[in-house]
Design an enzyme around this catalytic site. Structure first.
Site: not given
Length: 542
Positions: A209, A251
């Site tokens: 956001d 990851e």
């Protein structure tokens, strides 16, 4: 039903259809009038049948809900109004079993004033360094530290609030949303830990956001229109933040989509470099009027700005902040601008619906990612709510001149003959559903072959026909947009004032409305087809 996505399809996000879930208004599982995770879980078969690849959830975290959940008090807890963390984990897993991934919303610019950090800061603790506290200006510190404008459209209220001890704190949005100090390493570490928390619970991605607002000029100078660099928008320091985030996402094979409102396309594209965000919302297309030249220009500019960095474009017609498509397209001004929103704007819903159907086929035929806001597949209009029921702070902070965003957040209609149109079983919805809302109910549209829901289902099912090839514009009559992609799959949209001849084709895949009795494409109508002959030959005869 949706089919599970192969585990090795790590680039699924490049051509996905992603459905935005505003939990509070989607489905109410416990009957208290507020949508919740139980409601979403009960409707997962509906979403799988719609054919979407992923769900993006607006914030579902613990929050006082002063700004629809974008005032987060705890990122590691689900707000009790929506359910529990265990239920969120079940939802993520159950959706994945249906081939649907989950994207969560992170709000890094600010937190709630009920967040433990801010409460400790108000008590005079060292946590003050995690926010922007400053003495005021003027003889007695009675003036705000600077003159920055509010990021709520139409608001004239200051972005600083003074405390009893005389200090002021910064909040680009409401006073209940204090801005974080992203120059502090603890702020950066906390958000990287939050990302890991949700990736470890199985989410596939994160929507960011207000992604261009985090970093602030440490001097907090006054705002000067046009000054570069801006003291609080699109600062260069942001890119180091997102490079660190990208390392975390990599990851887990996670993806990002950023809410980046920037008029400068070159600076916009910087956020999409290979070591930063994967995608960003395309607000230029969302706000573009229903006009052939401007739509084509928006599409061309979007594809051009993404091409050098290899990022997929995103296409969206509406979201939880924007006037619904069928309403917007039925107005004299078919574009969108927060500054022009007003009560009582005349709307031709029949015209807007016809155009919204055509726009659905246009957006779903474009190369890249499509975001679908809940209820758009039902053709829901914007609702003008009674002023005493409006909860959006945008309305309140504008002094009542801006109708706010609640009109696109009215709870969905599921069953025409059930209480509250099947949204919930007992309690009145948190926002009132208008008279006639049942006519848009899912159960009715499922039985109607020419409904908006049927159109979206068919379009999403057929969308793979366009493949992954780039877009090639085709010569076409004035006011008509036409382009082709894989194996002659062609999209034609008639935005002219008269019916348009279709090019020769071997198969008519889908239309947003019926052809006329001469086989022509009526105005404000779109068609998907397979071309009969080569590109040049087909359009020399058009």
């Amino acid at each position: 039903m949706g089919q599970p996505t192969p585990a090795l399809s790590h680039d699924w996000w490049r051509s996905a259809v992603i459905y935005q879930v505003y939990v509070r208004s989607f489905a109410d599982g416990d009957g208290d009038g507020t949508g919740d995770l139980a409601g979403v879980r009960s409707r997962l078969p509906y979403l799988a049948e719609l054919g979407v690849d992923a769900l993006w959830f607006n914030p579902w975290y613990l929050s006082p809900l002063k700004d629809g959940g974008y005032d987060v008090a705890d990122y590691r807890a689900i707000d009790p109004a929506f359910g529990s963390l265990a239920e969120a984990e079940k939802l993520i897993a159950e959706a994945r079993e249906l081939g649907i991934r989950t994207i969560v919303d992170i709000v890094p610019n600010h937190v709630s004033d009920q967040h433990p950090w801010f409460r400790a800061a108000l008590a005079g603790g060292p946590e003050r360094e995690l926010f922007h506290f400053r003495p005021g200006r003027g003889e007695h510190g009675e003036l705000p530290p600077n003159d920055w404008p509010s990021q709520f459209a139409g608001s004239t209220e200051p972005v600083w609030t003074r405390l009893p001890d005389g200090d002021w704190y910064l909040h680009l949005f409401t006073p209940e949303q204090p801005d974080l100090n992203w120059a502090h390493p603890a702020v950066r570490q906390e958000h990287e830990d939050i990302l890991r928390f949700w990736f470890e619970r199985g989410v596939a991605g994160v929507r960011i956001d207000s992604a261009a607002l985090l970093a602030k000029d440490p001097a907090l100078p006054d705002f000067v229109e046009g000054r570069d660099p801006n003291p609080f928008v699109d600062r260069d320091e942001l890119h180091d933040i997102y490079r660190a985030w990208r390392a975390v996402a990599d990851e887990y094979d996670g993806v990002f989509v950023g809410e980046v409102w920037l008029p400068d396309t070159e600076r916009f594209a910087r956020y999409l470099r290979p070591d930063e965000l994967h995608t960003a919302f395309n607000f230029a297309f969302l706000s573009c009027p229903w006009d052939p030249d401007r739509l084509r220009a928006s599409i061309d500019e979007t594809l051009a700005e993404h091409a050098p960095i290899g990022a997929p474009a995103t296409w969206v017609l509406c979201n939880h902040d924007v006037t619904r498509t069928v309403t917007r397209y039925g107005r004299a001004d078919t574009g969108f601008d927060f500054a022009t929103k007003a009560f009582g704007t005349p709307t031709d819903l029949a015209l807007g619906t016809r155009r919204a159907r055509a726009a659905a086929l246009l957006s779903l035929a474009l190369p890249g990612v499509v975001y679908l806001y809940q209820g758009e597949e039902l053709g829901l209009p914007e609702v003008e709510l009674p002023v005493d029921r409006i909860q959006d702070p945008m309305y309140l902070r504008s002094g009542g001149t801006d109708p706010g965003r609640d009109g696109c957040r009215v709870p969905l209609p599921w069953v025409a003959d059930a209480p509250y149109a099947g949204f919930g079983s007992r309690g009145e919805p948190w926002l009132p559903q208008p008279v006639g809302w049942t006519s848009y109910a899912v159960d009715r549209q499922q039985r109607t072959v020419d409904s908006m829901l049927h159109l979206y289902r068919e379009a999403i099912r057929l969308r793979p026909a366009f493949g992954n090839s780039p877009l090639t514009w085709l010569p076409a009559p004035e006011g008509v947009l036409a382009f082709t992609r894989t194996d002659g799959a062609t999209c034609v949209v008639n935005l002219s004032d008269t019916p348009a001849e279709l090019p020769p084709y071997t198969q008519l895949l889908l239309t947003s409305g019926p052809l006329d009795d001469r086989g022509r494409l009526p105005r404000d109508t779109a068609a998907w087809l397979r071309s009969a002959v080569s590109e040049g030959e087909a359009y020399r005869t058009w």
